[in-house]
Design an enzyme around this catalytic site. Sequence first.
Site, PDB file in Angstrom:
ATOM      1  N   GLU A  47       0.828  -1.206   0.000  1.00 40.49           N
ATOM      2  CA  GLU A  47       0.000   0.000   0.000  1.00 40.49           C
ATOM      3  C   GLU A  47       0.862   1.256   0.000  1.00 40.49           C
ATOM      4  O   GLU A  47       0.536   2.246  -0.674  1.00 40.49           O
ATOM      5  CB  GLU A  47      -0.935   0.007   1.216  1.00 40.49           C
ATOM      6  CG  GLU A  47      -1.960  -1.111   1.241  1.00 40.49           C
ATOM      7  CD  GLU A  47      -3.047  -0.956   0.193  1.00 40.49           C
ATOM      8  OE1 GLU A  47      -3.054   0.072  -0.518  1.00 40.49           O
ATOM      9  OE2 GLU A  47      -3.887  -1.864   0.064  1.00 40.49           O
ATOM     10  N   GLU A  58     -18.604  -6.220  -2.352  1.00 39.98           N
ATOM     11  CA  GLU A  58     -17.227  -6.702  -2.228  1.00 39.98           C
ATOM     12  C   GLU A  58     -17.084  -8.116  -2.775  1.00 39.98           C
ATOM     13  O   GLU A  58     -16.034  -8.482  -3.280  1.00 39.98           O
ATOM     14  CB  GLU A  58     -16.775  -6.658  -0.772  1.00 39.98           C
ATOM     15  CG  GLU A  58     -16.228  -5.324  -0.326  1.00 39.98           C
ATOM     16  CD  GLU A  58     -14.914  -4.954  -1.009  1.00 39.98           C
ATOM     17  OE1 GLU A  58     -13.846  -5.137  -0.395  1.00 39.98           O
ATOM     18  OE2 GLU A  58     -14.962  -4.486  -2.164  1.00 39.98           O
ATOM     19  N   THR A 104      -1.323   1.118 -10.835  1.00 40.11           N
ATOM     20  CA  THR A 104      -2.543   0.480 -10.326  1.00 40.11           C
ATOM     21  C   THR A 104      -3.336   1.419  -9.438  1.00 40.11           C
ATOM     22  O   THR A 104      -4.519   1.201  -9.212  1.00 40.11           O
ATOM     23  CB  THR A 104      -2.187  -0.811  -9.563  1.00 40.11           C
ATOM     24  OG1 THR A 104      -3.362  -1.592  -9.369  1.00 40.11           O
ATOM     25  CG2 THR A 104      -1.555  -0.495  -8.210  1.00 40.11           C
TER      26      THR A 104
END
Length: 933
Positions: free
Chosen positions: A147, A388, A492
């Site tokens: 991340e 999700e 991304t």
Amino acid sequence: MSEAGGGRVCGSPVPSRAPWSLVAATAALCLVAASSVWTAGAEPMSREEKQKLGTQVLEMFDHAYGNYMEHAYPADELMPLTCRGRVRGQEPSRGDVDDALGKFSLTLIDSLDTLVVLNKTKEFEDAVKKVLRDVNLDNDVVVSVFETNIRVLGGLLGGHSLAIMLKEKGEYMQWYTDELLQMAKQLGYKLLPAFNTTSGLPYPRINLKFGIRKPEARTGTETDTCTACAGTLILEFAALSRFTGATIFEEYARKALDFLWEKRQRSSNLVGVTINIHTGDWVRKDSGVGAGIDSYYEYLLKAYVLLGDDSFLERFNTHYDAIMRYISQPPLLLDVHIHKPMLNARTWMDALLAFFPGLQVLKGDIRPAIETHEMLYQVIKKHNFLPEAFTTDFRVHWAQHPLRPEFAESTYFLYKATGDPYYLEVGKTLIENLNKYARVPCGFAAMKDVRTGSHEDRMDSFFLAEMFKYLYLLFADKEDIIFDIEDYIFTTEAHLLPLWLSTTNQSISKKNTTSEYTELDDSNFDWTCPNTQILFPNDPLYAQSIREPLKNVVDKSCPRGIIRVEESFRSGAKPPLRARDFMATNPEHLEILKKMGVSLIHLKDGRVQLVQHAIQAASSIDAEDGLRFMQEMIELSSQQQKEQQLPPRAVQIVSHPFFGRVVLTAGPAQFGLDLSKHKETRGFVASSKPYNGCSELTNPEAVMGKIALIQRGQCMFAEKARNIQNAGAIGGIVIDDNEGSSSDTAPLFQMAGDGKDTDDIRIPMLFLFSKEGSIILDAIREYEEVEVLLSDKAKDRDPEMENEEQPSSENDSQNQSAEQITSSSQEVDLVDQESPEESSLNSHPESLSPADMDNAASISPSEQTSNPTENHETTNLDGECTDLDNQLQEQSETKEDSNPNVSWGKKVQPIDSILADWNEDIEAFEMMEKDEL
């Protein structure tokens, strides 16, 4: 996710040896050709409406960004429901989700290049100055390497890329001298210690201040990482090397990619979800294009585009062929096992795979991109957002939606590739749904449940980094953007890296390691942009003809509304048996199980075992129903086991005339004195005033030295505990305010803290449901003085009662069994349950529900790795919808590599004992495995 403007939108990339000016020109020609084919296919959207929608996107961004800056900055993220910043350590932990937060103003850094794309250059300049002035990268905090790379390092590099572009234009950023790049370099060096493994795969987490494996680092003991976590570094790290000339970053990222390629499953050319960073062994051997793997594939293709290394394209094409051979089941994309790719590993899909149509556009494979995108759009039209996770028959599996941008991303790239105005209408729907359902006064709130429309107090940084960027570009014309977006590639996280990096600082050896591991057929690879007449037949209705069969795919599989379900009942069709409805004493249910190939076996130790043999089912559809039933049973129990962290406690009435004979099941607290580690607390009880305990007690003399009774509601449990502790109470019992609630019918309840430090609470706190609490209150009314014992389990009773039946009050009665026994069957174990008199914890199996499983289910990881199902048809079943509000929100992901058994038991048994009855099956299974492999 994919390259801006679809730099190769109409086919596989041109040779890496070609100048990038030629690449951009080729892409532009292809795009024009594609658009000319499609424009006539649908009613075009007027420029005025496109401008109106673009302006609306700008206003939405201002609403989100402005509220972050006003209410949250310099915190990492905005909490839009409470209008404050989310600071790590000051809010209740959300587990791995919080690993993205590093106290480095995450949302601001993630939004930098979005500001330029949206033509907010003045705001961009101000934001860069704030980052340089306020952001500290040397924080003592453990963060996700993945991340931090895609959001922070990528955000700094994207900001630097556009800062130097603006400086060259001569109006803005004239003062800029690569400050963002220097911050990126500093961060890059902080991430490098994560790569200190024998494999070259990085640790999943690192301490920004102390690195890895130091005592103060609080990390470095992990053994596993996801494939995407290790394989989504090359763009940012290579760009950092190309910008700075420091080759070490690109070298480390390449080594990680090389190792993943080497460890792929050779016969299927697929990779698993999770890998051991030290040994290279696959930990989770299921494979798909969603969570855990997604951006690994993306970065292989984009690494070729950005770096011009043929091996990356060859690897991508090899993987892509395997994906389309095994995972793609148009319009679905279903996970399979890497060793048995013809067997599906799950019956649901996650929302992250929505990026894949966009990647297929970059690859040039348009038809499946259109199909999958249309299927996803139908799901969105049903639920307003993409859940999700959703099942193959389009039921909600996980109901959350954290405002993910992947579907908007694919919509943008499909529009760029086809010019079909249909995708503008899709984008318009996304804008309307965001404003109607997610917009709140302080920003945009994630959806906690797409079925009910409830919100979650989060607005992730990727929402500003990606969603508004793609939506604005979807409706923008070329003249609406102040720079040529075709000159950049999207990471991304949708950060922009310039394509000219491909010819800058090329000091990395481009050894082609791909052919060392596989023989490639070059005929599979196109090295030039193909004729658009092949990709897009000369038919303006081509895209529409692909979409049309999918228009009703969701409603056909899962009819809307109660009326249609009732009609299916009247026609004689019955919905399949769900695990949550199963009653072991219901003859009709037993007959349904038999029809589905599921049988009940009573074991010698009193347990009841469920076994499914698909070949014994009445039909292939019944076999699929049986498979789903078994998986639901496993998932339900697994989820409840996951949620149940603490065992129950006991409240024992020890005064006359009870003498310990009455033991009440109590829920524990996640704060205060831990009764499992300290001596029990004994004392007389007294009601607090006010009874809710939410303010300073007015009767401190009554509770001094006693155990205070307080009612649930009005304030946090920790606040109640502090108030009675301040009044001198030695313990507390919270009684449920929901009249009639009972531990017999409700799952174990745990009292959570208030998100603050609760170390100041030193007294024990327990929770009683209304029925159990009434027993104590009735005793007070009748005997005035009532003495109780708070403990982790019931203590010895009065000698007179020694021969009486002992009530069970511990949760350690749960078995754990998860051994796979055969590749063609699934097993679920149930035990004979006690009567209510025998247990205050467990419910009857005849009426076992997901809620009951909080007290009754346990699960452990399987030692075997193969899928327990046979080949079965995947036909969507009409009328299979159930009451969605009762469905699971989560599933324990760690159990998916193999289907475990589920056990409910009265006493703990060693795993060897449980497996004793299965030895023959295990041996047969192992033999079959050897034969197949």
